[in-house]
Design an enzyme around this catalytic site. Structure first.
Site, PDB file in Angstrom:
ATOM      1  N   CYS A 128       0.832  -1.208   0.000  1.00  0.00           N
ATOM      2  CA  CYS A 128       0.000   0.000   0.000  1.00  0.00           C
ATOM      3  C   CYS A 128       0.864   1.254   0.000  1.00  0.00           C
ATOM      4  O   CYS A 128       1.374   1.676   1.047  1.00  0.00           O
ATOM      5  CB  CYS A 128      -0.932  -0.012   1.210  1.00  0.00           C
ATOM      6  SG  CYS A 128      -1.997   1.444   1.275  1.00  0.00           S
ATOM      7  N   CYS A 158      -0.482   4.129   2.120  1.00  0.00           N
ATOM      8  CA  CYS A 158      -0.271   3.965   3.567  1.00  0.00           C
ATOM      9  C   CYS A 158       1.194   4.177   3.926  1.00  0.00           C
ATOM     10  O   CYS A 158       1.509   4.817   4.929  1.00  0.00           O
ATOM     11  CB  CYS A 158      -0.637   2.558   4.037  1.00  0.00           C
ATOM     12  SG  CYS A 158      -2.063   1.833   3.258  1.00  0.00           S
ATOM     13  N   ASP A 159       2.094   3.609   3.156  1.00  0.00           N
ATOM     14  CA  ASP A 159       3.486   3.504   3.602  1.00  0.00           C
ATOM     15  C   ASP A 159       4.482   4.345   2.807  1.00  0.00           C
ATOM     16  O   ASP A 159       5.649   4.441   3.203  1.00  0.00           O
ATOM     17  CB  ASP A 159       3.926   2.025   3.548  1.00  0.00           C
ATOM     18  CG  ASP A 159       3.087   1.161   4.490  1.00  0.00           C
ATOM     19  OD1 ASP A 159       2.642   1.692   5.521  1.00  0.00           O
ATOM     20  OD2 ASP A 159       2.879  -0.022   4.189  1.00  0.00           O
TER      21      ASP A 159
END
Ligand code: NDP
Length: 312
Positions: A136, A139-140
């Protein structure tokens, strides 16, 4: 079998399921939530979550899901650590079978079974999970700002995530296994016109490199067979997701890819009393906060259905 059917059974325990539970419990629906095989869902394999509103300092994924669960239980949700393995959704009373063979009857079912990221299946990919390997970018990606990264995949997700990463990272290596991309033309164009995205055509990953954390990848050109190494700190896999909707096949309308189809502006499925929320029905946004939003919608839709039918 219980004498009176339950008002509401929620299947799945990610942000969508627990949010549905919080709303359903507070509406006196006495929901029962089956966690499934991976209690907490995809956030359990994430480290820091920094994009969920309300956590200015970020929060660890597993901690966040523990908090979601506690909040759902505080209002009386009955959380059961079991899988639902079969369903008969055809009648007014829906029948769900648990892995231990118990039959559960309910007037409404909220499906929040989520989706699972597909992985390449390499040992090194598993070993370096959360140590530079991620599925992701939204997200990261932030953790790799200012560093070089690799992204595998050639669909819309990979193209979108490569563009996202290119805003944070000086260089994004995109590994495409064929000599063309599956992504829509406009997304391809964007990727190709972004200077700091380098597309490696006909390229597959042999191994993710690194001991304690990712240092790069060993790749192979599928045409020439030539192997080489790319140095990078982040290794993103964007080769698609599989929605966990297999047990509803033949009963609920779904796309060829397995994503459940809901009616516009609602969480209603093609069967009355059955609602779908979270990643099981969303292949576009797939964020914890959007999943939670549709979980809330599902509980409200279920409550309205029960009220209209005078079942509560
Ligand atoms: P897709 O299934 O569309 O694409 C997966 C990609 O991963 C393909 O290019 C495939 O390669 C590649 N791939 C699969 N397995 C491997 C492997 N083992 N090694 C290397 N590469 C591999 O998934 P997406 O998540 O990209 O998209 C899912 C759906 O969501 C699509 O319908 C997409 O259009 C939609 N979507 C729409 C967005 C938007 O409109 N903004 C944003 C994101 C997704 P190959 O092509 O060779 O098969």
């Amino acid at each position: 079998m219980a004498d009176k059917p339950l008002n509401c059974v929620i299947v799945g325990s990610g942000p969508a399921g627990y949010t549905a539970a919080i709303y359903a419990a507070r509406a006196n629906m006495a929901p029962v939530l089956y966690t499934g095989q991976e209690p907490g869902g995809q956030l359990m394999i994430t480290t820091d979550v920094e994009n969920y509103p309300g956590y200015p300092d970020g929060i660890m994924g597993p901690q966040m899901m523990e908090d979601f669960k506690k909040q759902a239980e505080r209002f009386g949700t009955d959380v059961r650590y079991e899988m639902i393995t079969a369903t008969d959704l055809s009648g007014e009373v829906k029948v769900l079978t648990t892995e231990s063979g118990q039959k559960i009857e309910a007037y409404t079912v909220i499906i929040s079974t989520g989706a699972s990221a597909r992985w390449l299946g390499l040992e090194s990919e598993q070993r370096l999970m959360n140590k530079g390997v991620s599925a992701c970018a939204v997200c990261d990606g932030f953790f790799f700002r200012g560093q070089e990264v690799i992204i595998v995949g050639a669909g819309d997700t990979a193209a979108e995530e490569a563009s996202y990463l290119a805003k944070l990272c000086p260089k994004v290596h995109m590994l495409v296994r064929r000599d063309e991309m599956r992504a829509s033309k406009i997304m391809q164009k964007r990727v190709m016109e972004t200077e700091n995205i380098q597309i490696h055509w006909n390229t597959e990953t042999v191994e993710v490199l690194g001991e304690e954390e990712v240092t790069g990848a060993k790749v192979r050109n599928r045409v020439t067979g030539e192997e080489s190494e790319i140095a990078a700190n982040g290794f993103f896999v964007a080769i698609g997701h599989t929605p966990n909707t297999g047990i509803f096949k033949g009963q609920l309308d779904m796309e060829d890819s397995g994503y459940l189809i809901t009616k516009p502006d609602s969480t209603k499925t093609n069967i009355e009393g059955v609602f779908a929320s979270g990643d099981a029905q969303d292949h576009v946004y797939r964020q914890a906060v959007t999943a939670a939003g549709t979980g809330c919608m599902a509980a409200l839709d279920a409550e309205r259905y029960l009220t209209a039918k005078e079942l509560i």
